[in-house]
Design an enzyme around this catalytic site. Structure first.
Site, PDB file in Angstrom:
ATOM      1  CD  GLU A   1       3.662   2.010  -9.880  1.00 15.80           C
ATOM      2  OE1 GLU A   1       3.609   2.761 -10.867  1.00 15.80           O
ATOM      3  OE2 GLU A   1       4.697   1.852  -9.199  1.00 15.80           O
TER       4      GLU A   1
ATOM      5  CG  ASP B   1       0.933  10.128  -8.294  1.00 17.15           C
ATOM      6  OD1 ASP B   1       1.557   9.504  -9.146  1.00 17.15           O
ATOM      7  OD2 ASP B   1      -0.156  10.708  -8.526  1.00 17.15           O
TER       8      ASP B   1
HETATM    9  O1  TRH Z   1      -5.535   6.016  -6.931  1.00 13.34           O
HETATM   10  P1  TRH Z   1      -4.864   5.464  -8.137  1.00 13.34           P
HETATM   11  O2  TRH Z   1      -5.636   5.546  -9.369  1.00 13.34           O
HETATM   12  O3  TRH Z   1      -3.498   6.185  -8.289  1.00 13.34           O
HETATM   13  C1  TRH Z   1      -2.565   6.330  -9.336  1.00 13.34           C
HETATM   14  C2  TRH Z   1      -2.398   7.801  -9.552  1.00 13.34           C
HETATM   15  O4  TRH Z   1      -3.544   8.293 -10.086  1.00 13.34           O
HETATM   16  C3  TRH Z   1      -1.251   8.118 -10.441  1.00 13.34           C
HETATM   17  O5  TRH Z   1      -1.271   9.451 -10.909  1.00 13.34           O
HETATM   18  C4  TRH Z   1      -1.112   7.164 -11.567  1.00 13.34           C
HETATM   19  O6  TRH Z   1       0.144   7.390 -12.117  1.00 13.34           O
HETATM   20  C5  TRH Z   1      -1.191   5.765 -11.053  1.00 13.34           C
HETATM   21  O7  TRH Z   1      -2.435   5.547 -10.404  1.00 13.34           O
HETATM   22  C6  TRH Z   1      -0.925   4.732 -12.091  1.00 13.34           C
HETATM   23  O8  TRH Z   1      -4.498   3.914  -7.878  1.00 13.34           O
HETATM   24  P2  TRH Z   1      -3.389   3.202  -6.979  1.00 13.34           P
HETATM   25  O9  TRH Z   1      -2.037   3.356  -7.572  1.00 13.34           O
HETATM   26  O10 TRH Z   1      -3.854   1.859  -6.761  1.00 13.34           O
HETATM   27  O11 TRH Z   1      -3.403   3.981  -5.595  1.00 13.34           O
HETATM   28  C7  TRH Z   1      -4.439   3.882  -4.665  1.00 13.34           C
HETATM   29  C8  TRH Z   1      -3.889   4.052  -3.269  1.00 13.34           C
HETATM   30  O12 TRH Z   1      -4.969   4.256  -2.350  1.00 13.34           O
HETATM   31  C9  TRH Z   1      -3.147   2.841  -2.760  1.00 13.34           C
HETATM   32  O13 TRH Z   1      -2.019   3.252  -1.999  1.00 13.34           O
HETATM   33  C10 TRH Z   1      -4.126   2.140  -1.850  1.00 13.34           C
HETATM   34  C11 TRH Z   1      -4.861   3.307  -1.283  1.00 13.34           C
HETATM   35  N1  TRH Z   1      -6.212   3.053  -0.772  1.00 13.34           N
HETATM   36  C12 TRH Z   1      -6.455   3.235   0.566  1.00 13.34           C
HETATM   37  O14 TRH Z   1      -5.534   3.565   1.339  1.00 13.34           O
HETATM   38  N2  TRH Z   1      -7.730   3.030   1.030  1.00 13.34           N
HETATM   39  C13 TRH Z   1      -8.763   2.665   0.235  1.00 13.34           C
HETATM   40  O15 TRH Z   1      -9.890   2.505   0.732  1.00 13.34           O
HETATM   41  C14 TRH Z   1      -8.479   2.453  -1.148  1.00 13.34           C
HETATM   42  C15 TRH Z   1      -9.581   2.009  -2.067  1.00 13.34           C
HETATM   43  C16 TRH Z   1      -7.208   2.660  -1.615  1.00 13.34           C
END
Ligand code: TRH
Length: 386
Positions: A283, A23
């Protein structure tokens, strides 16, 4: 609303962190891009600064009002806060239908002209989105209209988030082997591992990680799996035989697993660009994997009654960079396969197809870029009200 001297427009983006990092990950990218590429004064209201700090270390968790990368970041704590018309931005975005403070809505209705009010929705490849994108939703009691804005995979939607400089940055990085090696070496990756199949692993805990690790151990070619701290902890701990803290590593058979620290968002892009295959989730990492132009396997965010399987299948149907084996891996990874998957056989077939899938991913990435970027598409839509 706070405007810098040269800026003519303001925008407020409201973000409620439902879970994890996606998010705020999406909202932070969008806020920065609107500020930097569209010269809009952006205020990002976010209710969870600790999650924000994980992806953006500059965030001060005890600060209610701070400026980061020229974006005004406000800690959104009080739903009963008082607002007047002068507080309202020209464009107001609520992310994932989060309820913005009632007083802010009343203040919006007092503005002349009214702000453009959007609900930025979640990403799905399902066809119904095309009919709902930009649909108006009049407020039941006030003279205000909110519009739905959907990201998506074709030009009947808002497209995907991508910064204008990203593609060039990726190409430069991927064509500089020394830069890639230096980037991975900081996490302990050796020159021998550099020559192996490098895989980043970001998934939810219920993924069949142990089955995949087994297949990788028995693989004919060496595999280096890079997993951020806090991800797949049980399976990783079992494999390592020690606590899965950043810096921990172990090798069994053909598989080396290394635990990485959770890295800032721009570095996560570099990780995706450096690997031959990326396991991503949710996402935002899912979208970034597509911009990396490398094969990826998506772990979709689980929903009640397996609603997410419908979304997964909709994506697999529209995604042109798939083969029978990549689809089998995706379905097996998401517990959506009709039959049990033979991980060893499917992995081995998939691995031999990876060069071909990589080319297909490059084409897919180009196709996605043709839809324009979400931030620009959103502003173009807002401009129709000017
Ligand atoms: O973390 P996610 O599972 O997030 C979301 C939310 O949970 C949300 O509520 C839900 O609606 C959605 O999933 C579908 O996965 P996502 O979307 O990939 O987000 C991860 C974020 O973290 C992304 O911006 C990349 C960042 N990230 C880093 O900055 N550093 C890291 O080391 C990693 C592994 C990820």
């Amino acid at each position: 609303m706070y405007l810098k001297k040269h800026q003519t427009r303001s925008l407020a983006l409201f973000c409620k962190v439902v879970d994890n990092y996606g998010d705020i990950g999406i909202c932070w990218r969008l806020a920065k891009q609107l500020q930097q590429e569209h010269d809009i004064a952006v205020t990002l209201w976010v209710d969870d600064l600790a999650s924000f700090k994980r992806i953006c270390p500059e965030v001060a968790v005890d600060c209610d009002l701070q400026e980061i990368a020229d974006v005004l970041v406000r800690h959104w704590q009080n739903q009963d806060a008082i607002f007047t018309a002068s507080d309202v931005a020209d464009i107001v975005i609520e992310f994932f239908a989060c309820d913005i403070p009632p007083a802010y809505i009343v203040a919006m209705a007092e503005c002349t002209p009214r702000p453009v009010w959007l609900n930025l929705e979640g990403l799905t490849a399902e066809e119904w989105v095309e009919g709902c994108h930009t649909l108006p939703s009049p407020h039941p009691t006030m003279s205000l209209t909110k519009y739905f804005f959907f990201p998506g995979f074709n030009n009947k939607t808002g497209g995907l988030l991508i910064e204008s400089a990203l593609e060039q940055q990726r190409q430069e990085f991927q064509s500089d082997h020394a830069a890639m090696y230096a980037f991975l070496a900081q996490f302990g990756v050796t020159s021998i591992e550099m020559a192996s199949t490098k895989v980043s692993l970001f998934c939810y805990p219920q993924a069949p990680i142990a089955s995949l690790f087994e297949a990788w151990q028995d693989s004919t070619a060496a595999i280096t799996c890079l997993v951020p701290e806090g991800v797949a902890t049980d399976a990783v701990e079992l494999f390592l035989g020690q606590s899965p803290v950043a810096g921990a590593m172990a090798r069994h058979g053909s598989l080396t697993v290394r635990v990485l620290p959770f890295i800032p968002q721009p570095d996560y892009d570099k990780l995706l660009w450096s690997c031959d295959l990326n396991f991503v989730r949710g996402e935002d990492s899912f979208v970034r994997a597509q911009w990396a132009a490398k094969p990826f396997i998506w772990h979709i965010y689980p929903q009640d009654e397996n609603l997410h399987h419908k979304k997964l299948n909709a994506f697999l149907e529209c995604h042109t960079a798939t083969t029978e084996n990549s689809t089998a891996l995706s379905l097996g990874w998401n517990a959506a396969a009709k039959e049990n998957i033979n991980w060893q056989r499917t992995w081995s077939a998939f691995q031999s197809e990876m060069p071909q899938i990589t080319l297909m991913c490059i084409n897919w990435q180009r196709q996605m870029m043709e839809n324009g970027d979400l931030a620009s598409n959103l502003i173009t839509f807002c401009d129709t009200f000017r």
